[in-house]
Design a protein around this motif. Structure first.
Motif, mmCIF file in Angstrom:
data_model
loop_
_atom_site.group_PDB
_atom_site.id
_atom_site.type_symbol
_atom_site.label_atom_id
_atom_site.label_comp_id
_atom_site.label_asym_id
_atom_site.label_seq_id
_atom_site.Cartn_x
_atom_site.Cartn_y
_atom_site.Cartn_z
ATOM 1 N N VAL A 48 0.874 -1.168 0.000
ATOM 2 C CA VAL A 48 0.000 0.000 0.000
ATOM 3 C C VAL A 48 0.913 1.221 0.000
ATOM 4 O O VAL A 48 1.789 1.350 0.858
ATOM 5 C CB VAL A 48 -0.929 0.030 1.226
ATOM 6 N N GLU A 49 0.728 2.093 -0.965
ATOM 7 C CA GLU A 49 1.580 3.268 -1.067
ATOM 8 C C GLU A 49 1.182 4.329 -0.050
ATOM 9 O O GLU A 49 0.017 4.441 0.348
ATOM 10 C CB GLU A 49 1.503 3.853 -2.479
ATOM 11 N N THR A 50 2.178 5.103 0.384
ATOM 12 C CA THR A 50 1.938 6.215 1.295
ATOM 13 C C THR A 50 1.958 7.528 0.503
ATOM 14 O O THR A 50 2.681 7.634 -0.496
ATOM 15 C CB THR A 50 3.015 6.251 2.393
ATOM 16 N N PRO A 51 1.165 8.522 0.924
ATOM 17 C CA PRO A 51 0.271 8.482 2.082
ATOM 18 C C PRO A 51 -0.856 7.470 1.880
ATOM 19 O O PRO A 51 -1.347 7.298 0.757
ATOM 20 C CB PRO A 51 -0.262 9.917 2.159
ATOM 21 N N VAL A 52 -1.214 6.815 2.952
ATOM 22 C CA VAL A 52 -2.147 5.690 2.882
ATOM 23 C C VAL A 52 -3.554 6.170 2.545
ATOM 24 O O VAL A 52 -4.085 7.082 3.182
ATOM 25 C CB VAL A 52 -2.167 4.931 4.216
ATOM 26 N N PHE A 53 -4.140 5.539 1.512
ATOM 27 C CA PHE A 53 -5.557 5.746 1.217
ATOM 28 C C PHE A 53 -6.311 4.648 1.956
ATOM 29 O O PHE A 53 -6.244 3.464 1.601
ATOM 30 C CB PHE A 53 -5.795 5.668 -0.291
ATOM 31 N N ALA A 54 -6.996 5.037 3.026
ATOM 32 C CA ALA A 54 -7.559 4.072 3.966
ATOM 33 C C ALA A 54 -8.438 2.999 3.315
ATOM 34 O O ALA A 54 -8.311 1.813 3.635
ATOM 35 C CB ALA A 54 -8.331 4.800 5.074
ATOM 36 N N PRO A 55 -9.359 3.370 2.402
ATOM 37 C CA PRO A 55 -10.193 2.319 1.790
ATOM 38 C C PRO A 55 -9.381 1.272 1.027
ATOM 39 O O PRO A 55 -9.739 0.093 1.000
ATOM 40 C CB PRO A 55 -11.115 3.108 0.848
ATOM 41 N N TYR A 56 -8.280 1.712 0.400
ATOM 42 C CA TYR A 56 -7.445 0.759 -0.343
ATOM 43 C C TYR A 56 -6.733 -0.191 0.620
ATOM 44 O O TYR A 56 -6.655 -1.404 0.366
ATOM 45 C CB TYR A 56 -6.418 1.507 -1.194
ATOM 46 N N LEU A 57 -6.209 0.341 1.724
ATOM 47 C CA LEU A 57 -5.581 -0.510 2.731
ATOM 48 C C LEU A 57 -6.588 -1.519 3.274
ATOM 49 O O LEU A 57 -6.289 -2.709 3.419
ATOM 50 C CB LEU A 57 -5.027 0.338 3.877
ATOM 51 N N GLU A 58 -7.785 -1.050 3.549
ATOM 52 C CA GLU A 58 -8.821 -1.946 4.062
ATOM 53 C C GLU A 58 -9.160 -3.033 3.045
ATOM 54 O O GLU A 58 -9.356 -4.201 3.400
ATOM 55 C CB GLU A 58 -10.075 -1.143 4.407
ATOM 56 N N ALA A 59 -9.206 -2.673 1.767
ATOM 57 C CA ALA A 59 -9.503 -3.655 0.718
ATOM 58 C C ALA A 59 -8.408 -4.714 0.641
ATOM 59 O O ALA A 59 -8.692 -5.910 0.467
ATOM 60 C CB ALA A 59 -9.650 -2.952 -0.638
#
Length: 265
Positions: A111-122
């Protein structure tokens, strides 16, 4: 023909390692209270957690130096006790060389930073779903099937090692979890965590299931109940019958009667 053993799922545990402070709050808000979230300062502290807890997934940091995160991958993925645990690494944008190196060491996703929360959750949900599919397969098939099922190399090696020891001592009434752990050269808690995480069963469940699967084949081959009980390591025939009934929904004699009736029909 495997019977549901009434396993109750425990809360999934996510371990965050070397995650920078500004991202911690974001991840906590996204994953708690659905998951138990643990925090480790570095890979050594992470391994301390892994040796004491059933961790389902790891989120590590590889964004601020070329080495950070790789030591974690190496220690987890090269360990026979923990290599089944999926790892997500947080990396800087355009970090292609970091990603390639991470995959070489066993990272499962980025997961690339800055973290996009929905993508991390997916990404988390996708990896956890894959883990749950493996567990669900174990819960809905016999030990004879899942010990020969193709899973990833780490899990396959471990499961076949467990099966080899169980089959070797299947007829020994003294064979138990302590003995299994000794033969596999691991502590009993480590054995429990590994088997539970991979299959959702306890080591004792696997031993019992293997014995009863073998018993089913022997009964089908025409062996008497007391002979089967002895051959699969039960010191008490009544204990064997009770376990068989709990597992298959009928006692051994009922199974034999049903088998004969189906052959006539």
């Amino acid at each position: 023909m495997m019977k549901n053993l009434g396993i109750t799922p425990s809360k999934t545990t996510i371990l965050m390692v070397s995650v920078e402070q500004e991202r911690v709050g974001l991840i906590i808000d996204r994953f708690m209270p659905r998951y138990e979230v643990l925090f480790a300062f570095d890979e050594d502290e992470a391994m301390h957690y892994l040796d004491r807890k059933i961790v389902t997934l790891i989120i590590g940091n590889a964004s601020d130096s070329i080495n950070k995160g790789f030591d974690l991958c190496k220690k987890v993925k090269y360990s026979r006790h923990h290599c089944h645990i999926p790892i997500i690494l947080l990396v800087g944008k355009d970090s292609l060389s970091v990603k390639i190196r991470g995959f070489e060491y066993g990272a499962d996703a980025y997961v690339e930073t800055p973290v996009f929360a929905p993508y991390l959750e997916a990404q988390v949900n996708s990896l956890l779903k894959n883990r749950n599919r493996v567990k669900e397969h174990f819960e809905t098939t016999s030990t004879n099937s899942f010990f020969t099922r193709r899973i990833d190399d780490c899990e396959e090696s471990f499961i076949h090692e467990v099966d080899s020891v169980i089959q070797q001592y299947l007829d020994d009434p003294g064979f138990d979890v302590e003995f299994l752990a000794e033969k596999l050269h691991v502590s009993r808690p480590t054995l429990y965590r590994k088997i539970k995480c991979v299959t959702n069963f306890s080591p004792n469940d696997l031993i019992n299931m293997a014995r009863l699967d073998e018993a089913l084949g022997l009964l089908s081959a025409g062996y008497r109940v007391y002979e089967v009980s002895d051959r699969v390591g039960y010191s008490s025939h009544s204990h064997f019958s009770r376990n068989f009934q709990k597992y298959y929904g009928m006692n051994p004699r009922e199974y034999i009667a049903n088998k004969k009736l189906s052959m006539v029909v």
